[in-house]
Design a protein around this motif. Structure first.
Motif, PDB file in Angstrom:
ATOM      1  N   ALA A 248       0.834  -1.195   0.000  1.00  0.00           N
ATOM      2  CA  ALA A 248       0.000   0.000   0.000  1.00  0.00           C
ATOM      3  C   ALA A 248       0.872   1.250   0.000  1.00  0.00           C
ATOM      4  N   LYS A 249       2.090   1.133   0.575  1.00  0.00           N
ATOM      5  CA  LYS A 249       3.000   2.265   0.681  1.00  0.00           C
ATOM      6  C   LYS A 249       4.365   1.859   0.151  1.00  0.00           C
ATOM      7  N   GLU A 277       2.124  -2.513   7.475  1.00  0.00           N
ATOM      8  CA  GLU A 277       1.326  -3.425   6.656  1.00  0.00           C
ATOM      9  C   GLU A 277       1.575  -4.852   7.111  1.00  0.00           C
ATOM     10  N   MET A 278       0.543  -5.670   7.062  1.00  0.00           N
ATOM     11  CA  MET A 278       0.621  -7.070   7.475  1.00  0.00           C
ATOM     12  C   MET A 278       0.216  -7.973   6.311  1.00  0.00           C
ATOM     13  N   TYR A 279       0.966  -9.081   6.175  1.00  0.00           N
ATOM     14  CA  TYR A 279       0.645 -10.054   5.129  1.00  0.00           C
ATOM     15  C   TYR A 279       0.337 -11.397   5.764  1.00  0.00           C
ATOM     16  N   ASP A 280      -0.809 -11.942   5.420  1.00  0.00           N
ATOM     17  CA  ASP A 280      -1.230 -13.269   5.869  1.00  0.00           C
ATOM     18  C   ASP A 280      -0.963 -14.255   4.735  1.00  0.00           C
ATOM     19  N   ARG A 285      -3.438 -12.572   1.968  1.00  0.00           N
ATOM     20  CA  ARG A 285      -4.222 -11.376   2.270  1.00  0.00           C
ATOM     21  C   ARG A 285      -3.347 -10.308   2.925  1.00  0.00           C
ATOM     22  N   TRP A 286      -3.514  -9.061   2.469  1.00  0.00           N
ATOM     23  CA  TRP A 286      -2.835  -7.915   3.067  1.00  0.00           C
ATOM     24  C   TRP A 286      -3.823  -7.106   3.893  1.00  0.00           C
ATOM     25  N   PHE A 287      -3.357  -6.567   5.007  1.00  0.00           N
ATOM     26  CA  PHE A 287      -4.188  -5.671   5.802  1.00  0.00           C
ATOM     27  C   PHE A 287      -3.281  -4.716   6.569  1.00  0.00           C
ATOM     28  N   MET A 288      -3.841  -3.589   6.958  1.00  0.00           N
ATOM     29  CA  MET A 288      -3.049  -2.579   7.654  1.00  0.00           C
ATOM     30  C   MET A 288      -2.980  -2.886   9.148  1.00  0.00           C
TER      31      MET A 288
END
Length: 367
Positions: A248-249, A277-280, A285-288
């Motif tokens: 995202a950044k 940022e977090m990656y599963d 899946r990516w999420f903040m």
């Protein structure tokens, strides 16, 4: 968090008992209020402490700290090396690398040796440090020169080096843009190229054994010196790369840390502000994550996971914060006594402390 709930519940029970006994409500309410204020204040107090350690023997240019199997730490500079004993807080000199280099990588091998490779100035050479003898020996060079690259040890014990500023001709970067070193045979094997070569990207090994490469700086072609948000995945089973979306950044010089959950935390670097940022990898899946509670315009230059699973981050000014994955929240941490500098090197000691090495200073964080 559990302590907070238990404390509040206890206070409610005490208040209920006091009202049942006919006491005035003002009197018991004053006691728990004071207790809550003290408890909340304790939660905002900085955790941990930084202490200055014995000074380095040498002034290192771009030092890299590598944890050895003995628990000692090898610190290398452009043409110098020394070993730190955290149990005695003492440094001792050791053999110097055969080739002076900066912007190289240092990777501990299963044998206990340390592989350093590449460097600024068109260096493709690599050498091995033997902690038993304190000496260096040359090993097979990489197929390509590179600096500002990334290197990680695979589950097989081999070492993947990827990206960096590599040799080019009129057609573009020369292959291979990544290659794998086998310490058993002292040979390098080329890897299928990924989409864009870049420097100062971050690589991390996933639980699956695959490697995720994120961000960096494009250094060739029309996108030269532009921050990258690209994500790539390397599969050792097929010896190939594939694209895997974008951050995202866009950022470079950042950190990717695999948490105990298997998720990967992307934090810090330059132009990454204080976003997380977090990656599963299990669900792709990516999420903040929660933003780092430090100055947004001050780059985060160090990030280390503790044995507790918490992640200690420090910005260039020496301000620190601690991320707790169990609560998905940040705690304020003690600040370094001086500036951390643009690129300190940190490593988790066997004692559970974090050692930070700059060009002329050493500090140790205790939780």
């Amino acid at each position: 968090m559990c302590t907070m709930k238990m404390t509040r519940l206890s206070l409610l029970l005490v208040g209920f008992a006091s009202v049942s006994a006919g006491c005035q409500p003002e009197e018991p309410s004053q006691v728990p209020t004071a207790g809550l204020v003290a408890h909340e204040a304790a939660l905002t107090d900085p955790v941990g402490s930084w202490t200055s350690n014995s000074s380095l023997l040498f002034m290192h240019s771009g030092p890299l700290a590598t944890l050895l199997g003995s628990g000692e730490v090898l610190v290398t500079g452009a043409s110098t090396a020394e070993v730190y004993n955290p149990y005695t807080d003492r440094w001792r000199p050791t053999g110097s690398p055969n080739t002076a280099r900066t912007q190289y990588t240092a990777t501990a091998l299963p044998s206990g040796q340390v592989l350093i490779a590449g460097g600024e100035g068109g260096i493709s050479s690599a050498e091995l440090y033997d902690p038993k003898s304190g000496t260096w020996s040359t090993t097979s060079p990489m197929a390509n020169t590179r600096r500002g690259h990334a290197a990680v040890q695979l589950h097989s014990g081999k070492v993947l080096v990827v990206g960096g500023e590599t040799a080019v001709d009129i057609r573009g970067p020369l292959d291979p843009l990544s290659e794998v070193y086998d310490p058993e045979t002292a040979t390098w094997t080329p890897v299928e190229s990924f989409v864009y070569p870049r420097i100062r990207a971050s690589a991390v090994v996933l639980d699956s054994g695959q490697v995720m490469l994120t961000g960096g700086v494009y250094w060739f072609g029309s996108n030269a010196w532009k921050n990258a948000s690209e994500v790539n995945i390397y599969d050792p089973a097929t010896n190939k790369w594939r694209t895997a979306g974008s951050l995202a950044k866009a950022r470079h010089g950042h950190f990717s840390i695999k948490l105990y959950s298997g998720n990967v935390m992307i934090v810090g670097g330059f132009d990454g502000d204080n976003s997380v940022e977090m990656y599963d990898p299990y669900n792709n899946r990516w999420f903040m994550g929660p933003s780092v509670p430090l100055e947004e315009t001050t780059p985060i230059v160090a990030a280390t996971m503790l044995y507790s699973g918490e992640v200690l981050v420090t910005n260039i000014r020496g301000q620190s914060a601690l991320y707790d994955p169990l609560t998905n929240a940040w705690l304020p941490a003690a600040s370094v006594s001086g500036s951390a500098g643009p690129e300190p090197s940190t490593t988790l000691l066997h004692t559970g402390q974090v050692l930070m090495v700059t060009s002329n200073r050493v500090e140790r964080f205790t939780r």
